[in-house]
Structures are given as C-alpha cells and as structure tokens.
Design an enzyme around this catalytic site. Structure first.
Site, PDB file in Angstrom:
ATOM      1  N   THR A 153      -8.956  -6.176   4.011  1.00 38.36           N
ATOM      2  CA  THR A 153      -9.056  -5.464   5.286  1.00 38.36           C
ATOM      3  C   THR A 153      -9.594  -6.379   6.394  1.00 38.36           C
ATOM      4  O   THR A 153     -10.452  -7.216   6.164  1.00 38.36           O
ATOM      5  CB  THR A 153      -9.990  -4.265   5.094  1.00 38.36           C
ATOM      6  OG1 THR A 153      -9.415  -3.418   4.111  1.00 38.36           O
ATOM      7  CG2 THR A 153     -10.177  -3.480   6.372  1.00 38.36           C
ATOM      8  N   GLY A 192     -16.729  -5.748   0.605  1.00 31.86           N
ATOM      9  CA  GLY A 192     -17.905  -5.510  -0.238  1.00 31.86           C
ATOM     10  C   GLY A 192     -18.343  -6.777  -0.946  1.00 31.86           C
ATOM     11  O   GLY A 192     -17.516  -7.560  -1.409  1.00 31.86           O
ATOM     12  N   GLU A 456      -8.561   2.684  -0.852  1.00 33.54           N
ATOM     13  CA  GLU A 456      -7.421   2.826  -1.795  1.00 33.54           C
ATOM     14  C   GLU A 456      -6.375   3.766  -1.199  1.00 33.54           C
ATOM     15  O   GLU A 456      -5.786   4.597  -1.899  1.00 33.54           O
ATOM     16  CB  GLU A 456      -7.871   3.338  -3.173  1.00 33.54           C
ATOM     17  CG  GLU A 456      -9.016   2.604  -3.829  1.00 33.54           C
ATOM     18  CD  GLU A 456      -8.756   1.119  -4.021  1.00 33.54           C
ATOM     19  OE1 GLU A 456      -7.608   0.680  -3.898  1.00 33.54           O
ATOM     20  OE2 GLU A 456      -9.735   0.386  -4.274  1.00 33.54           O
TER      21      GLU A 456
END
Lengths: 694, 694
Positions: A153, A192, A456
């Site tokens: 992303t 993350g 997701e």
C-alpha cells in the site's frame, strides 16, 4: 500505584445478589454440555494447548496487561516489542509450532511489532521466492536475523494495486534494479512492522524493463542497517503515527531515492528477468496466488466468529449480572430484573450469539472445501499436466470450484468482518454506561479489529468482484452451459421455477429457509444482469445493486453453511440431542432475524409473503429468543475464552463484575495525581517542581 | 521531535492533480452561496464570534493539539486541565459570556476537567438552590473558589434513578444529614470532573426521615480539602480509569462512610425539610425540571447535526481529493476517478450530508417551540395562577404542548445521537484506510461523542417513554378527547382515513412524504395499542415494537421539521432560488432514503406501494445523488468548521491532504525511538541506559 483503599472501603460488598450467584443460577438452568460443545468448536487438542500456553503467559510479568489502556503510544509500542521478543524466546525455548506461536499471540490479544514479519514477510518469501532466495532471505528471516515487512500500500494507492507509483527499473548494464519513489504519494504507507522494527521489506513496485511497464512485482529491499538499525542511505522510513487502534504496531512509511538492489532481490518464483538478456519471463500458475488470498479470506471469516464471541461473551455475562428496573408488569416488589431478561436486550444480543456460531461454521466449511479442492488439484496436477494445459477432468473441475470459492470468499470476508466489527459495538452498547470503560474489554478490542473491514480488500470494493462473478455465472447458465458448482445450481433452480413461483415455508421447514435465501440471490442476480446487459446501464450506476447482491449472496452462504453444520453427522454425533436442538434454534434465529431485517428484498423477489415476514417477526423470532435465553451463558462459556484473554471486568467468568471494576479504577495511575484545581494557579499539580509548570 | 526529512524528500510532491486543484474545481462547479447559507445556519453573530475566538486560541501554545493522540492518559488529562484553566483565564480577562466560553470549548474540541463544574454543577445549584444556597454555593462556584460536579449515577445504577443506593438520613437531634454508601455498588461512578478536580459534589441520595424513604434528592457535599485538595475524612474518591474516549475528563467514583452535612446543604428550592419539625415539604412544580431535560435533549438534537457535519466535512473533502481506479466503463486512459464520483460512496455520504441539515433544522425547530411555549406559560402563570391550580387556558395548553415536547424530545434525542454516532463511523470508513489514522480527525471525535448515546437517557430506554406517550395519546383520541397537539392530530387523521386507505404520492409531492411518515407512525401506534390493550400482551414482549414505534415517530418529526424549514419564508428569503432548490433536494434525499431503508414498515402500513418503493430506490434516490453531488463540497463548506477545530489531514479546507499526513507522520514522537529489533536482546531500544531494560 495509588495507595490501597481504607479499611471501611475494603469491607464493602456489592448489593445482593452477587454476580457469582447470578451466573451460578444461569449455569444451573441449562444442561448444555459446555466441554463437549467446546471440543466440537475448537478440538480438544487446541483447548489443551490454550491451557498450557495461558499458564506460561500469565506467569510472566512482561505480559502484564494492566497498563495497556493508560500508557502513551511511545511507551506502549516499546512494551509490545518486549512482549513480542519474549514470545519469540518462549517459542524457541519450547520449540513451539507456528500454531502455538499464533495461539499465544491470540491470548496476548494485541498486535506486536513482529506481527507482519511473522506473517506476510515470511509467507511472501516462502511462496514467491526461489530456492536460492529461500536460502538468502527466508532462512535468515525465520531465525530473526533479518526482520521484514510487506510493503504494498502507498500513501496514494490502496485498493488499486495497479495504480502503485513506486518503480523498479531494470538496469541491464550492471544487472540491478533501481527502486524509486517519484512522488510523495508513492510513499509506502500503513506497512505493519516497518515503522521502527523491520530492516528489510518486500516492496511491491512497477517493474520497468527498457521503458516498458510490466506491472507490480515483489522486490526484497534492505531498509535499515543490521547493526545500527539506522535507515540506509537514500531511504526515508518511519512510523505513520497514532491510529484508532493497533497502536502497538509500528505501521510505517517508506520512500526511496534511486536505491539499487541486485538481480537476486526480485522474488522470482512466478516471474523473473533473464539476467543475461534482460528478457521478462512470464508468470507461471497465477491461480496459486489466487488460492492464498482465498485462504486468507476464509480465515477472516472463521476468525470473525471468534472476534464476535469475545464481545458476546462479555455482554451476555454482564447482562446476566446487571439488574436494572423492576419488570413493568410485575406485581408487588419483586426486585430488579436481570437486563438479559429484557426483550430489547435479547433482540440485540442473541442474534449475535447465533451469528458467532454461524460465522464459525461457515469459516470451517469454506476451509474444508478449499483444502479438499487443493488436494484434488494437486492429485490432478501430479497426474502429468500443469494447470494451464488441457489437464484431466479433475483439474478443470477443481479450477471451477476454486473460482467459485474465490468469489464467494470475497463476499463472505466483507459480510463476516462487517458483522463482527459492528456486532462488537452492539455488544458494547448493550453493556450500558460501563461498556464505555476500557475495562469492559470491548472498546480496545473493537478498535484493534476495525482495520479488518478495510484490509485484504475493502468490504465495499469486494462486493463488485462477487457481483461480477455472479453476472458471469448467470450468463453461462442462460447460455445453457452452467458449471457444476453451487452458484450455477441455484441460478438454474430459479430459472426452472421462476414461472411457477416460489412457495417456501420458512416458518416450518429449515431447508426451505436455505432455499428462500438462494432464491433471493438468484432473483437479484438476474435483475442486475438485466440492468447491465439489456438496459445497458453504467457499471457505476449499478454499484449499490451489486453491493446488495453480494450481501444477499453471502447471507445465503452463511445460512447454507450453518444449516449443513447443524444437520451434519459430525455435529449430531458429538452433541447430546438437547444441545443439537439448540444449535438448530440458533440457526433459525440467525436466518429468520436476517430475513426480517432484509424483508423488503424477500418479498420483492417473491421468496416469501408479507404475512410470513410478519409472523417471523412477531412470533418466530420472539419465541426463539425465549427458548435460547436460558442457555445464553452456557452457549458463550462453550467458546472457552479465558478471562486473561478477555481482559474484561464485565465479562469475568465468575461474575464478580463490580469488585473488579472498582479494583482497577482505584489502582489506575491517574489517581496518583493531585490536581491544583484553581484557574488562577498556572500549575496543574499541587506541589510539583517548577518543570511541571505549563 | 524527530529531525526533519532530507532534502530529496522535502522536494517531493503528491502525484498530480493536487488536492488544492481538485477542491478548487469542486468549488467552481457550484454556485451555492456559502456565506449566506452559513449565516442562515449559524447567524452572522456566531460566525464572527467564532473567528474572534479562533484567533485567540490558535495563538496560544497551551492549546496545541499536535500531541493529543500520542500522550498517555496521565499526561493528557494534565494538559487538558491546563487548557481549561487558560480558557477560564481568557474568559475572565475578556469578560466572555457563557456562549463565548462554550464556543471556545467547542473549538478546542475536547472535554476538559472543568466540564461538569461549568455545566451541571452550576446549573443544578442555580435551578435547585434557594437564594441562601446561591449565596453559599453558587457564587463561590461561579468564581471557581469551589469546584464541583453532579454525582447521580452509581456503580450499580444508571438508568434507574429510583434504584440509587446512596442514603441521606435526616438527624433531627443535630439538624444534619448523614450521607452514606451502604454497599460497593452505591459508589458514585462516571461522575465527570470528580475524579481529580472537584472539591464539592451535588450528590443525589435517597432521603430518609424517621426511617421513611422519600426518594432521591440533591445534597451539596464537600469532598476534598480546599487547601491540600486531599479527600476529607470518610470519603473515598478517585478517577474511574481509561475509557473508549473522553480521556481528558476525570470521570470519578465516590464513597461515603457516614459523612455529616448541615441542613442547608440539601438543595431546597423544590423540596425541603423543616429544620424545626423535621417535616418533609412537598416538591413544587415538578414540570420545571421536566422542562430542563427537554431543553437539554433538544440541544443534543441540534448538536447532533454539527457533530455529523464534522465527519461529513472531512469525508466529503477527502473523497473529492482521493482518486482511485478508472471508471469501469470509461474509454481509453482517462485517469483515475475521484472517489466521490462512485455511487457506492455517494449513497453512504450524501444521505448523511442531508441528515446533518435535517437534524440541525429539527433541533432549531424544537428549541423555538420550547421557548415560545415557556414564554406562553410564564405569561399564563403571571396572570395569577400556579401551574397546578386550575389556571387559564393558556397554561393548560402550554402543559399539553410541554408534555408533547418532552415525549418527542426523548425519541429525537435517541434518533439524532444514534444517527450522529453511527454516521461518523460511516464517514470514517468512507475515507478508506486513512480513515483509521488519528490524523483523519474522525476517530477521536467519534470516541468522545459516543457517550451521548447513553447519557441523558439511554437511547433504547428512552424509546419506551415515547411509546408510552403515543399509546396514551391514542387512547385519548379513541375516546374522542384528543388534545390540540400534533401527535393527536396525526392519530386522528389516520383514524379518519383508515378505511379509505392512503394514497400518498411520495415521488412527486413533498407534503405527501410527510403525510406518509405520519401515517406509518399512526399505524404502528394503533398496532401496538391493540397488542397491549386488546391482546393484553406483556410490556416486555412489546419492547421491540416500542423501539420501532419510537424510531418511526422520530423519523416523522425530522421529516416534518425539515420540510417546514425548507418551505419557511425565513429560509426562502435568505437564500437564492438555486440553493433553496438544493435544500429541497436534501429534504427529499433524507426522506426517500429513510423510506427505502424502512421499506417493510411503509408497505405493511399501506402508506406506500411496493412499486413506489422500488421507484424511489432505483430512480429517485439515484437521481438526487446525481443532482447533489456537484454541490457537495460547498454544502459542507457552509458549515464553516475551521481547520483547527477539525484537526484533520483529510478534511483540510485547502485539500492538501497528503503533505499534511506526511508532515504529521514524520514528526510523530515514535520516530524518536531506535528499536533493537532482535529477540535475543532483552532491551527494546538501541543504546539505552539500563533503566530501559524490560
């Protein structure tokens, strides 16, 4: 920590009846065999594992949860890294399997800075790397010699992966790639474990060879020095700041200024560049990647049941302990009523209790289907063909089923995670004022869960994929070439009976409920198909219809899976008849409550009559609430969520809600502060050194 | 603070087009006169005041918001007290009115530890104290010489005020009261400003005289020393700990061990004890208290519009700046589409845009009605009678209307605050992944707003009061004695036309929309009445019906108020015809979108046909979305919420979303930490002194 309360406070007890008495009564009034039901849901093996791990974790002060909601973000994330390290040490010492490490993490109940290293980084290296790359990256990653993340992303692009701006340009002269961020919006974002932890990243970047764009591909890039942990030159990396939840995770950003990496750093299992010629070699078997996503989504569906179960466990127990008002029709002074006895509370909580079972069985059902199919396809592939050639029948049937499973997993992921997220908030509110306290255990859990509705595949975006698949299936069925999967079957059934009309007896016959849900899906599918293919309406103008269609289809799948589960020999042989009967009631409650909420679509598709809806609402659902109510506490007990995991005063197994709330409150560190309350004094605290002046 | 990014990062810009260009285009494509509309909504006076206050607040570093989402609770609450003190200093220095202090607090955007002192403590002393008590307590409180709170809710009792356990026992011998907490659940709980700030509390306690209970009454009790700020003897008081939001407020607990207070400390305007005889003197004019609650709830309805406006402003601007995917039907490479152009986004955001206007006008309408009525009743009372005697016509009509207003305010409070709370979450999700960042500005605001759904009457509990009132009105109407208020009128209209049936043209005639909503309410009322009075069903079994009924009635009121507002000369004379036309479209969007969501009730009551619903859904609503879309940005601009108040990267007026997100992220203090990422090193940070060892 504040000093303990004086003796006269310590002597106080809650007004009678005590919470422990009330929960004992609850448990006494039902014969549900909690242990047998728990084993059916989770297996004996995993329950034993849970007990074992819990003992280890609870004993270690590093895993203390008491300050979770009080600390600032800089302190919390450090504590969380400490927890992650200790878990990893325990894993090595006790030789834990992946399942054990995962289960320990679940008990801990917070994302840690190792989270994306241990999941997406390792998985991507494993699945998309060659044996050479496994040796180079995966082995070191598994040993935590390198720490990584999965950087897809960007600041400007999330859902639209093809729109990513980061580039990876092949340099034929020195056989390297140049990774570059041409704009600010090309910055990787939300990654993350990247913010402070990772020293490596799998970076998704647009591959350019000789000026031509080959689309996004994965590259391993080192981002921090292995010794100093400082960012490497021409790399700007950091943490993206505080979030609604997930604050123990260092979601990060990442920018590249023409950073060179060697040829071997492009993960090359599915596509690669010939080092000598610079020629692009085509991806093999993309359906495998497809499969992973399906697996991830099925897992989200299964987990959604467990996520919801935490909220429902807390709210159900607390609503059995909390008494408020006397029943309005009661004669004389009979005392206050348990909140769980009020129909307005039951109608919010018990359908969620049914939902958590429904989602659990649906997730299990999907995973079983997926695994069976993988096995079948493997067998097919081993019999001599690859998945793109004209392989054996089995292989093609497998591909059909995989496509079906992929599409349905999209819709179910959206439905299940939305149901779990929104359901948690319903549980929180059902706890009244105390639901708002962090000690309820619901709010923090809700905040951490919410991203699941977006990642997701955003829950709204995903519904387009489901609709596209249903439209495609409908065209195939209309052309008389329906494949042998469930979707084509329900569409065909609808076509065959459409003129005769439906006459489902949803109030009496369980299989008719499933058929009514299938009918509604098929009806909406052919309606949407007419809008698109006959009326030629724009895709954009149909997005709302598609979202409704996907929701309808996913609700059908849940109802179908739940029905299959409660009628399966696996279940009926494991449970006593009374509990089996309760499972049927939960099925009916889930289905009829959903039918009632979506009433308009059910009659406009003529699946049911208005009279049936009205009866479902006023009689059937109300009766089911009455029937299930006495078993509510045992039905949540069967999920066996330990108190330590719940971390909730309201949801304690023993019902000692008020003493626990009181203990936590009186110990909270804000009570160490002594304010100077007067506005004309600048200082905020009484008797503080000058540095505390504002 | 982390060091600034390197030069190559500082040189980066977002990919074109820039957010500022996109918002300029948005503003250029609509002719809505933002300033005129803003003045209609808020008045010129209050907009000028906002500008003046904003300049003061922004200039003062004590009001800095940048660390709000990062600090731990102990630090945050201290900072917040500092802000509260400074506001109070500014108020004194600049001689602010209550409105000005309130407006400054709104701009600050967080509850402070002075919050409940400045509201409920002062209000209760003023409204329920005698002149002697005003001198003794209110004057000192207004000067902040004493700091107070309003202590009603207990650990064991919130909604059920009559169930409070704290006692106040009258001692005739020494003319005192003994305040006592007999159990742990008697502890006061959730009391704002009590945890660390207040040295006084208005305590609601069960009054006992000679062993007889007279129900809950208000007592002023000193709880902390005025000098040392330590709790007084036999008082245990503290902060209840972290919450889902509202963490800058010290919600507190409070226990009493036989604490004596003098006679004068019972607030005695409405009821009192004769000091000499110990005789209880009956409350006078309880309808006045009734009135205050109605005012508070009307205010919640008005505020709900503004609360929602913050979320809608942020989401609308961001969805106009964010581009993602090319339109699926577009020919060739036309670039990505603004997210706000997608129907699935419009259908979520634009009805909320309509809602914020609807709630605003409804709140205004209710407050006007209330004020007019208060004036009328005062005039009636002054003409010689008190409100319990057989006063003049005006007084009785006023009491009728007040009862109507009280009941409707309950339902509207529930509807409006639920709509605002849930609407904020819809806005947050419409922002995709970035909505989850605290820098979106939505999450923190949502967390702080949520208690409104529970306090001043739990939103589910309140619906019973509405239903009770509607049933009572229906009985009166059936007996041919309907009062002259709106509720009785719509019930009578339904009875008159029930046999002929309804034939509302909701697609063409605006007043028919209002009539259809009234019809549905009346239908549900008589259905519920039949269940209760004829079928003798239990109150508990009807709670779900009552909740539906209250919701229906409140939706009717919003639709009616919105319709009145958009057709009022006040509005049409203030706005140009195009903007007036847009207001009508917002009204229709709100009404038809609600009608569509509640479709089942509309056809089962025969208010509309299934054909009309289907047309409303597929044509009318979709067309309205198209019509309103180009004006969306200007319609949120008109709320004039300053950037400093929004505190949102995504919702910036200038559209510079990505540079702002990036700036905040790179400056966040987590980026000062250098992790030691390896699990075999116990220390979490690189090169830290030993004290940082875990």
């Amino acid at each position: 920590m504040p000093s303990p309360p004086p003796a006269w406070v310590q002597a106080l007890k809650p007004a009678d009846p005590q919470g422990s008495q009330l929960l004992s009564q609850e448990r006494a009034q039902s014969k549900v065999d909690v242990d047998r039901l728990a084993e059916l849901l989770h297996t004996k093996e995993s329950l034993d594992r849970q007990d074992r791990l819990l003992a280890l974790l609870q004993a270690d002060p590093v895993f203390d949860k008491s300050q979770n909601h009080t600390l600032g973000r800089t302190e919390r994330i450090q504590k969380s890294l400490g927890k992650a390290k200790r878990l990893q040490q325990l894993a090595e010492k006790n030789n834990w399997s992946m399942e054990e490490l995962h289960a320990a993490n679940e008990l801990l109940g917070e994302p840690t800075p190792y989270g994306l290293h241990a999941s997406m980084f390792l998985v991507t290296l494993r699945e998309q790397g060659t044996p050479e790359q496994h040796k180079l990256f995966l082995e070191r990653a598994q040993n935590y010699q390198i720490l990584g993340c999965y950087a897809q992303t960007e600041l400007g692009h999330g859902s639209n992966v093809r729109g990513l701006e980061t580039t990876a340009t092949w340099n034929q002269d020195d056989k390297t790639f140049t990774i570059h961020s041409p704009t600010l919006t090309a910055s990787k974002w939300w990654i993350g474990s990247l913010g402070r932890t990772a020293n490596h990243a799998v970076v998704m970047a647009q591959l350019y060879i000789g000026g031509k764009n080959y689309g996004p591909h994965p590259f391993v890039v080192q981002v921090r020095d292995l010794q100093t942990h400082q960012p490497l030159e021409n790399i700007y990396v950091g943490d993206i700041g505080p979030k609604f939840g997930y604050n123990t995770m260092d979601n990060g950003f990442l920018l590249f200024n023409h950073v060179k990496i060697p040829h071997v750093n492009m993960l090359a299992r599915f596509s690669s560049i010939d080092k000598q010629t610079g020629k692009y070699l085509r991806p093999a078997s993309p359906t495998l990647v497809y499969g992973t996503l399906t697996w991830v989504r099925s897992n989200i569906v299964l987990q959604a049941g467990g996520v919801l179960a935490r909220g429902v466990t807390i709210a159900t127990r607390y609503c059995a302990v909390r008494k408020q008002f006397q029943d309005r029709d009661a004669q004389g002074n009979v005392g206050e009523n348990q909140v769980l006895n009020y129909k307005m509370v039951q109608v919010r909580l018990l359908p969620l209790l049914a939902s958590m079972y429904a989602l659990h069985f649906t997730g299990r059902g999907m995973m079983r289907l997926y695994q069976e199919n993988q096995k079948r396809m493997k067998a097919g592939a081993q019999s001599g063909q690859d998945s793109r050639g004209a392989g054996p029948e089995e292989l093609r049937a497998g591909a059909d089923l995989l496509a079906d499973l992929h599409a349905t997993s999209c819709g179910l992921k959206a439905l299940a995670s939305t149901a779990a997220g929104e359901g948690l908030e319903v549980c929180r509110r059902a706890c009244g004022g105390h639901g708002y306290s962090s000690y309820s255990g619901i709010g923090p859990w809700y905040s951490d869960y919410l991203p699941t509705l977006t990642w997701e595949g955003d829950n709204y975006m995903l519904t387009q994929q489901v609709a596209r698949y249903l439209l495609k299936s409908a065209r195939v069925v209309l052309a008389g070439k329906g494949a042998n999967n469930d979707t084509c079957q329900i569409l065909q059934t609808y076509l065959d009976r459409r003129d005769k009309g439906a006459s489902f007896d949803v109030l009496e016959v369980d299989s008719d409920i499933v058929a009514a849900f299938a009918w509604r899906t098929a009806h909406l599918t052919f309606e949407a198909l007419k809008h698109r293919d006959v009326e030629k309406r724009s895709w954009n103008s149909l997005l709302v219809d598609f979202w409704r269609l996907s929701t309808a289809h996913s609700q059908y799948l849940v109802v179908k899976n739940f029905h299959e589960a409660v009628t399966s020999p696996h279940l009926t042989s494991a449970l006593d008849p009374e509990t089996t009967g309760l499972m049927h009631k939960l099925f009916r409650l889930y289905a009829l409550h959903t039918l009632e909420r979506e009433a308009a679509e059910f009659f406009s598709s003529s699946a049911v009559t208005t009279r049936q809806i009205s009866l479902a609402q006023t009689n059937a659902v109300m009766k089911l609430l009455d029937d299930i109510r006495p078993h509510a506490v045992r039905l949540v007990d069967a999920w066996k969520i330990p108190d330590w995991q719940l971390d909730s005063s309201l949801g304690r197994y023993d019902g000692e809600v008020y003493p626990d709330l009181f203990r936590r409150a009186s110990q909270n560190p804000v009570n160490d502060l002594v304010f100077d309350p007067y506005p004309w004094n600048e200082a905020v605290l009484k008797n503080t050194p000058p540095k505390s002046k504002l």
